[in-house]
Design an enzyme around this catalytic site. Structure first.
Site, short mmCIF file in Angstrom:
data_model
loop_
_atom_site.label_atom_id
_atom_site.label_comp_id
_atom_site.label_asym_id
_atom_site.label_seq_id
_atom_site.Cartn_x
_atom_site.Cartn_y
_atom_site.Cartn_z
N ASN A 104 -8.99 53.92 -0.18
CA ASN A 104 -9.14 55.23 0.45
C ASN A 104 -7.93 55.65 1.28
OD1 ASN A 104 -10.94 57.55 1.34
ND2 ASN A 104 -10.37 56.64 3.32
N ASP A 233 -14.59 49.67 -1.64
CA ASP A 233 -14.86 50.09 -0.27
C ASP A 233 -14.88 51.61 -0.14
OD1 ASP A 233 -15.05 49.42 2.65
OD2 ASP A 233 -13.14 50.50 2.72
N GLU A 263 -19.54 50.32 -2.16
CA GLU A 263 -20.11 50.69 -0.87
C GLU A 263 -20.22 52.21 -0.84
OE1 GLU A 263 -19.21 50.66 3.91
OE2 GLU A 263 -17.65 51.04 2.45
#
Length: 488
Positions: A104, A233, A263
């Site tokens: 990210n 993630d 996630e």
């Protein structure tokens, strides 16, 4: 018949920053296998913004503990060589390894750059609260310690779409970077109207060179580690279309057996369903809704209706795409999503994820090995081991639920003829001592079952009609089955 699969998250937030964790995994591999654990989710393996970084502030994704950068050669967990040795030790025990990858954002840039931004409202990222202006942002990544080894790609502001700090004015905010095709990605979570931006320098997946580089890196990581899957993630914040492309590219290269779990921290079942559809069900999701229920049950005590524990959970609706968990590094005390399942209910919570048909259960390192840091928490290994034993040896076959009382629930697994002496009856209470008459099967008549948790010491004989009355202590769980010592 295949045995049940069980994963362990092999880290917690306060694992000591001694660069010895990969060695701990190497040493633990035989014991994990002995307990019936056949997959390990390892923490982010890439160099973070400091030697103590847990891995979620990634600096250089090509540095696995090999280059002298950010104050050390090793990552918090050890060197690249030690990591590869730990993975080999797991593979030697037929344990799969899933690497945690953070795609990210990037952190700990090597230098600042001046570029134009528009400040946005932190509570509504689509609302502009300034005209375009110049800031000095930490967005230049040149990796002088690694140079061009493995990749010559250097990051600059053109590859990001947002940041949160202006070094020029020493001021924080949420700043959207101005430029051609520079907008927030739309295919992200809609919290704050658009939740593309999370932290640090936010990677812009509109940019074709970024997409190409990150897919190349993903393949390099698999080739370098020989890992068996990825834990993705912060997927709420990453362009879901890119995630779908990324997963498909990896699967095409390494086969459909390559595993993905994401996630996607959403409590809403409908949002999870939409995400699963967007990624064509290539990626499993952690069952956040079930974790919430387990936490609530532990705090509400006998006010919680146990018959509703699986209502609106991922594992109830999508049992083949749900990774069930009790706690993790984010839900442990003092962390970002603190929602710790209280001790009195912890063993019952693990029974609910380990001993049922649906879901892929994940044990938390902090529960199994304990939590470090300033406020350490003792391990619950003694409480979890009997459940792992029961999962590996007993929890097979047809499942019948007895969810007929708000404070006392139970279920029976009838066992499989292919796994000798399998089958069990589980009963959980969140109030007083209780009991439940449940059907084990006529073929079990005359068998004498014991409580594998050791909480109850009596022996229960299965009656001629296949039924038996199974007791449980108040605020506890009992697992009734043929005795452990008789298993080869």
């Amino acid at each position: 018949m295949k045995r049940n699969h069980t994963m362990i998250q092999f880290f917690e937030w306060h694992v000591e920053a001694d660069a010895l964790h990969w060695n701990r995994l190497k040493e633990a591999a035989p014991e994990l296998k002995n307990r019936g654990i056949d997959a390990v989710w390892i923490p982010p393996v890439t160099k973070g913004m400091s030697a103590e970084d847990t891995g979620y502030a990634p600096y250089d994704v090509y540095d696995l503990g090999e280059f002298d950068q950010k104050g050390s050669v090793a990552t918090k967990y050890g060197t690249k060589k030690e990591l590869q040795e730990a993975i080999k030790a797991c593979h030697d025990e037929d344990i799969h390894v899933y690497a945690d990858i953070v795609m990210n954002h990037k952190a700990g840039a090597d230098d600042t750059e001046t570029f134009q931004v528009i400040e946005v409202d932190p509570n509504d990222r689509t609302k502009e609260i300034s005209d375009p202006f110049d800031i000095e942002g930490w967005t230049k990544f040149t990796f002088p310690g690694r140079d061009d080894t493995y990749s010559s790609f250097k990051w600059g502001f053109e590859y990001f779409n947002g940041t949160d700090y202006d070094a020029k004015e020493d001021r924080t905010g949420i700043f959207r970077i101005v430029g051609d095709n520079k907008t927030w990605n739309e295919a992200v979570d809609d919290e704050f109207s658009n939740y593309d931006y999370l932290m640090f320098a936010n990677i812009d997946y509109h940019h074709p060179e970024v997409r190409e580089e990150m897919i190349r890196w993903g393949k390099w990581l698999v080739d370098t580690l020989h890992c068996n899957g990825f834990r993705l993630d912060a997927m709420k914040h990453i362009n879901h279309d890119f995630i779908n492309v990324f997963a498909k590219e990896i699967a095409q290269t390494y086969g459909e057996e390559f595993y993905f779990v994401g996630e996607f921290w959403k409590h809403d079942l409908e949002a999870c369903q939409q995400f699963l559809e967007q990624v064509d069900y290539h990626i499993d999701l952690f069952d956040v809704a079930l974790h919430d229920k387990l936490h609530e049950a532990s705090t509400a005590g006998n006010d919680f209706d146990l018959t509703a524990i699986f209502d609106d959970t991922l594992v109830q609706s999508y049992p083949h795409h749900a990774v069930t968990f009790v706690d993790n590094h984010d839900t442990q005390p003092d962390e970002a999503l603190e929602s710790w399942v209280e001790d009195w209910f912890k063993q019952s919570a693990y029974a609910l994820i380990l001993l049922r048909e649906g879901g892929y259960p994940c044990i938390f390192y902090g529960d199994y090995f304990g939590i470090g840091g300033e406020n350490p928490i003792e391990d619950k290994k003694e409480a979890i081991d009997p459940l792992l034993y029961a999962r590996y040896h007993k929890a097979y076959g047809e499942q019948e639920d007895y969810f007929d009382h708000p404070s006392t629930i139970g279920w029976v697994r009838r066992g499989s003829p292919e796994i000798e002496r399998s089958g069990c009856a589980v009963i959980i209470s969140n109030e007083d001592d209780g009991e439940k008459r449940m059907y084990a099967g006529k073929d079990r008549a005359g068998e004498v079952w014991v409580d594998l948790t050791g909480t109850r010491t009596e022996h229960i004989s299965i009656e001629e009609d296949g039924f038996a009355v199974f007791p449980v202590n108040g605020g506890s769980v009992s697992i009734w089955a043929l005795p452990k010592e008789d298993v080869e």
